[in-house]
Design a protein around this motif. Structure first.
Motif, PDB file in Angstrom:
ATOM      1  N   LEU A  44       0.827  -1.204   0.000  1.00 15.89           N
ATOM      2  CA  LEU A  44       0.000   0.000   0.000  1.00 15.89           C
ATOM      3  C   LEU A  44       0.863   1.257   0.000  1.00 15.89           C
ATOM      4  O   LEU A  44       0.555   2.243  -0.690  1.00 15.89           O
ATOM      5  CB  LEU A  44      -0.927   0.001   1.213  1.00 15.89           C
ATOM      6  N   LEU A  45       1.937   1.242   0.777  1.00 14.41           N
ATOM      7  CA  LEU A  45       2.834   2.396   0.800  1.00 14.41           C
ATOM      8  C   LEU A  45       3.404   2.664  -0.593  1.00 14.41           C
ATOM      9  O   LEU A  45       3.444   3.815  -1.049  1.00 14.41           O
ATOM     10  CB  LEU A  45       3.974   2.142   1.785  1.00 14.41           C
ATOM     11  N   TYR A  46       3.824   1.603  -1.264  1.00 12.92           N
ATOM     12  CA  TYR A  46       4.379   1.761  -2.608  1.00 12.92           C
ATOM     13  C   TYR A  46       3.323   2.267  -3.592  1.00 12.92           C
ATOM     14  O   TYR A  46       3.609   3.114  -4.449  1.00 12.92           O
ATOM     15  CB  TYR A  46       4.961   0.439  -3.100  1.00 12.92           C
ATOM     16  N   ALA A  47       2.112   1.725  -3.496  1.00 12.22           N
ATOM     17  CA  ALA A  47       1.043   2.175  -4.390  1.00 12.22           C
ATOM     18  C   ALA A  47       0.713   3.644  -4.144  1.00 12.22           C
ATOM     19  O   ALA A  47       0.480   4.407  -5.090  1.00 12.22           O
ATOM     20  CB  ALA A  47      -0.206   1.315  -4.190  1.00 12.22           C
ATOM     21  N   GLU A 125       8.724  -9.205  -0.918  1.00 12.14           N
ATOM     22  CA  GLU A 125       9.478  -8.248  -0.122  1.00 12.14           C
ATOM     23  C   GLU A 125      10.320  -7.299  -0.982  1.00 12.14           C
ATOM     24  O   GLU A 125      11.081  -7.740  -1.832  1.00 12.14           O
ATOM     25  CB  GLU A 125      10.412  -8.970   0.853  1.00 12.14           C
ATOM     26  N   PRO A 126      10.199  -5.983  -0.740  1.00  8.65           N
ATOM     27  CA  PRO A 126      11.036  -5.000  -1.444  1.00  8.65           C
ATOM     28  C   PRO A 126      12.382  -4.866  -0.736  1.00  8.65           C
ATOM     29  O   PRO A 126      12.562  -5.379   0.382  1.00  8.65           O
ATOM     30  CB  PRO A 126      10.223  -3.711  -1.325  1.00  8.65           C
ATOM     31  N   GLU A 130      14.916   0.781   0.583  1.00  8.99           N
ATOM     32  CA  GLU A 130      13.876   1.439  -0.201  1.00  8.99           C
ATOM     33  C   GLU A 130      12.569   1.516   0.578  1.00  8.99           C
ATOM     34  O   GLU A 130      11.912   2.562   0.627  1.00  8.99           O
ATOM     35  CB  GLU A 130      13.682   0.679  -1.501  1.00  8.99           C
ATOM     36  N   LEU A 131      12.189   0.404   1.200  1.00 12.26           N
ATOM     37  CA  LEU A 131      10.957   0.398   1.992  1.00 12.26           C
ATOM     38  C   LEU A 131      11.048   1.375   3.155  1.00 12.26           C
ATOM     39  O   LEU A 131      10.092   2.107   3.447  1.00 12.26           O
ATOM     40  CB  LEU A 131      10.666  -1.014   2.503  1.00 12.26           C
ATOM     41  N   ALA A 132      12.196   1.415   3.825  1.00  9.54           N
ATOM     42  CA  ALA A 132      12.359   2.344   4.953  1.00  9.54           C
ATOM     43  C   ALA A 132      12.208   3.786   4.484  1.00  9.54           C
ATOM     44  O   ALA A 132      11.592   4.613   5.172  1.00  9.54           O
ATOM     45  CB  ALA A 132      13.721   2.121   5.607  1.00  9.54           C
ATOM     46  N   ASP A 216      17.606   8.996  -4.972  1.00 12.95           N
ATOM     47  CA  ASP A 216      17.971   7.582  -4.943  1.00 12.95           C
ATOM     48  C   ASP A 216      17.432   6.959  -3.661  1.00 12.95           C
ATOM     49  O   ASP A 216      17.927   7.227  -2.566  1.00 12.95           O
ATOM     50  CB  ASP A 216      19.496   7.439  -5.009  1.00 12.95           C
ATOM     51  N   LEU A 217      16.407   6.110  -3.807  1.00 14.04           N
ATOM     52  CA  LEU A 217      15.785   5.472  -2.647  1.00 14.04           C
ATOM     53  C   LEU A 217      16.398   4.121  -2.327  1.00 14.04           C
ATOM     54  O   LEU A 217      15.970   3.464  -1.375  1.00 14.04           O
ATOM     55  CB  LEU A 217      14.284   5.301  -2.894  1.00 14.04           C
TER      56      LEU A 217
END
Length: 231
Positions: A44-47, A125-126, A130-132, A216-217
């Protein structure tokens, strides 16, 4: 009609449950979207961060298909409206997605979804950094916190007081004008020395969430992160 659908299943919470359920306030939806695991929350965060995603629906439909002479049923985790058309998403940890029973379900689901001209993905899992970074920036996702006073007042209901605006829209405009391609994040935080540092920082991070600039993530954000003007 599907983008206005209610989730197919009803959530249940109980002592000792192994999964982590909840609801996430999506800036894309301007509403809450449910999830049934931390990995679904990550998706959801990525979307929400993806500018190509314009709508997100959890557990949007029950899919039925006859496979090898047997009626199969499956409820996908998410349906997303994107610039490239509908995207159906199943979320599963990588080690579980590879199990034969799950791989079989995902295979016939993909065939059914793609037969309609829609896209399908199984999301796992990403990268940790990047997720952080995305999770951190999501703390600055709420547009209404940056709206002018008159728009904030429109959000009040009846005799209620309008919600408190935590950030300053004037500073947001000034930050847009002051920060340029190639500036570093630490410099952007200091671009308005006459303004409250916390409000300037919030404005920069909100614009970074809105992808006014790209960064850059793949590595942890720091004062040395370089900002690039979004194309």
């Amino acid at each position: 009609m599907l983008y206005a659908a209610e989730p197919w299943r009803t959530f249940r919470w109980y002592m000792g449950q192994k999964h982590y359920s909840g609801s996430y306030w999506s800036s894309t939806q301007s509403d809450h979207v449910i999830y049934e695991s931390r990995l679904e929350l990550a998706r959801l965060l990525y979307a929400d961060f993806d500018r190509d995603v314009t709508a997100i629906v959890a557990q949007p439909f029950l899919l039925r298909a006859v496979v090898d002479g047997v009626l199969r049923r499956h409820i996908p985790d998410y349906l997303m409206a994107t610039e490239a058309g509908p995207l159906v998403v199943d979320v599963k940890p990588r080690h579980r997605a590879a199990k034969p029973e799950h791989a079989f379900t995902f295979a016939w689901t993909r065939e059914a979804v793609e037969s309609r001209g829609w896209r399908y993905e199984v999301w796992s899992e990403p990268p940790d950094a990047e997720l952080a970074n995305v999770r951190f920036l999501a703390g600055y996702r709420r547009d209404w916190l940056f709206e002018p006073d008159e728009e904030i007042c429109d959000l009040a209901v009846g005799d209620e007081q309008p919600p408190e605006r935590l950030f300053d829209p004037v500073i947001l405009d000034e930050v847009r004008d002051r920060v340029a391609d190639g500036d570093v994040l630490g410099g952007a935080f200091e671009c308005l020395p006459g303004r409250p540092a916390s409000l300037v920082r919030a404005g920069v991070l909100h614009l970074l969430w809105k992808q006014q600039w790209s960064v850059d993530l793949s590595v942890p954000l720091s004062a040395r992160s370089v900002l690039r003007t979004a194309s």
